[in-house]
Design an enzyme around this catalytic site. Structure first.
Site, PDB file in Angstrom:
ATOM      1  N   TRP A   1      32.280  33.781  37.607  1.00 53.28           N
ATOM      2  CA  TRP A   1      33.103  33.599  38.805  1.00 53.28           C
ATOM      3  C   TRP A   1      34.506  34.106  38.559  1.00 53.28           C
ATOM      4  O   TRP A   1      34.971  34.168  37.428  1.00 53.28           O
ATOM      5  CB  TRP A   1      33.122  32.120  39.211  1.00 53.28           C
ATOM      6  CG  TRP A   1      31.743  31.642  39.515  1.00 53.28           C
ATOM      7  CD1 TRP A   1      30.904  30.983  38.666  1.00 53.28           C
ATOM      8  CD2 TRP A   1      31.014  31.845  40.720  1.00 53.28           C
ATOM      9  NE1 TRP A   1      29.705  30.755  39.280  1.00 53.28           N
ATOM     10  CE2 TRP A   1      29.738  31.276  40.553  1.00 53.28           C
ATOM     11  CE3 TRP A   1      31.311  32.454  41.927  1.00 53.28           C
ATOM     12  CZ2 TRP A   1      28.769  31.299  41.538  1.00 53.28           C
ATOM     13  CZ3 TRP A   1      30.335  32.477  42.923  1.00 53.28           C
ATOM     14  CH2 TRP A   1      29.088  31.896  42.718  1.00 53.28           C
ATOM     15  N   CYS A   2      35.176  34.437  39.645  1.00 56.63           N
ATOM     16  CA  CYS A   2      36.538  34.948  39.622  1.00 56.63           C
ATOM     17  C   CYS A   2      37.411  34.046  38.740  1.00 56.63           C
ATOM     18  O   CYS A   2      37.326  32.825  38.858  1.00 56.63           O
ATOM     19  CB  CYS A   2      37.085  34.972  41.050  1.00 56.63           C
ATOM     20  SG  CYS A   2      38.726  35.667  41.206  1.00 56.63           S
ATOM     21  N   PRO A   3      38.183  34.639  37.862  1.00 53.56           N
ATOM     22  CA  PRO A   3      38.535  36.046  37.700  1.00 53.56           C
ATOM     23  C   PRO A   3      37.738  36.775  36.625  1.00 53.56           C
ATOM     24  O   PRO A   3      38.041  37.921  36.312  1.00 53.56           O
ATOM     25  CB  PRO A   3      40.005  35.987  37.315  1.00 53.56           C
ATOM     26  CG  PRO A   3      40.072  34.775  36.427  1.00 53.56           C
ATOM     27  CD  PRO A   3      39.101  33.794  37.079  1.00 53.56           C
ATOM     28  N   GLU A   4      36.730  36.123  36.024  1.00 53.35           N
ATOM     29  CA  GLU A   4      36.031  36.720  34.880  1.00 53.35           C
ATOM     30  C   GLU A   4      35.445  38.111  35.146  1.00 53.35           C
ATOM     31  O   GLU A   4      35.648  39.018  34.314  1.00 53.35           O
ATOM     32  CB  GLU A   4      34.946  35.776  34.365  1.00 53.35           C
ATOM     33  CG  GLU A   4      35.501  34.557  33.658  1.00 53.35           C
ATOM     34  CD  GLU A   4      34.412  33.624  33.199  1.00 53.35           C
ATOM     35  OE1 GLU A   4      34.256  33.463  31.983  1.00 53.35           O
ATOM     36  OE2 GLU A   4      33.706  33.077  34.074  1.00 53.35           O
TER      37      GLU A   4
ATOM     38  N   ASP B   1      29.186  36.909  42.269  1.00 55.29           N
ATOM     39  CA  ASP B   1      30.331  36.287  42.936  1.00 55.29           C
ATOM     40  C   ASP B   1      30.723  37.137  44.152  1.00 55.29           C
ATOM     41  O   ASP B   1      31.095  38.300  43.990  1.00 55.29           O
ATOM     42  CB  ASP B   1      31.496  36.187  41.960  1.00 55.29           C
ATOM     43  CG  ASP B   1      32.735  35.530  42.553  1.00 55.29           C
ATOM     44  OD1 ASP B   1      32.731  35.201  43.758  1.00 55.29           O
ATOM     45  OD2 ASP B   1      33.717  35.347  41.803  1.00 55.29           O
TER      46      ASP B   1
END
Length: 76
Positions: free
Chosen positions: A14-17, A41
């Site tokens: 999930w953000c920001p990964e 995501d």
């Protein structure tokens, strides 16, 4: 382009990964090479679009199939 090398699977992240992983991978690539990305995501579409616009890369394609988003980014 070595398509095996230029693939990133961020499914389940999930953000920001996903954006961080893609940014780091693009840094390693030569201009004109393409990166193929898989993600789940929904915010990655917005993130990758903005990333390409701000960094001078090209979002070559964006599609979705069975809940998996697939992107191709060409390094500028």
């Amino acid at each position: 382009m070595n398509s095996e090398t230029n693939q990133v699977d961020t499914r389940g992240l999930w953000c920001p990964e996903p954006l961080i992983i893609v940014r780091n991978k693009v840094r390693e690539m030569a201009s004109g090479e393409e990166l193929h990305i898989q993600a789940t995501d929904p915010s990655t579409h917005r993130d990758f679009t903005n990333f390409c616009r701000f960094m001078g890369h090209e979002l070559v394609s964006a599609s979705e199939s069975d809940g998996v988003l697939e992107f191709v980014i060409r390094k500028g």
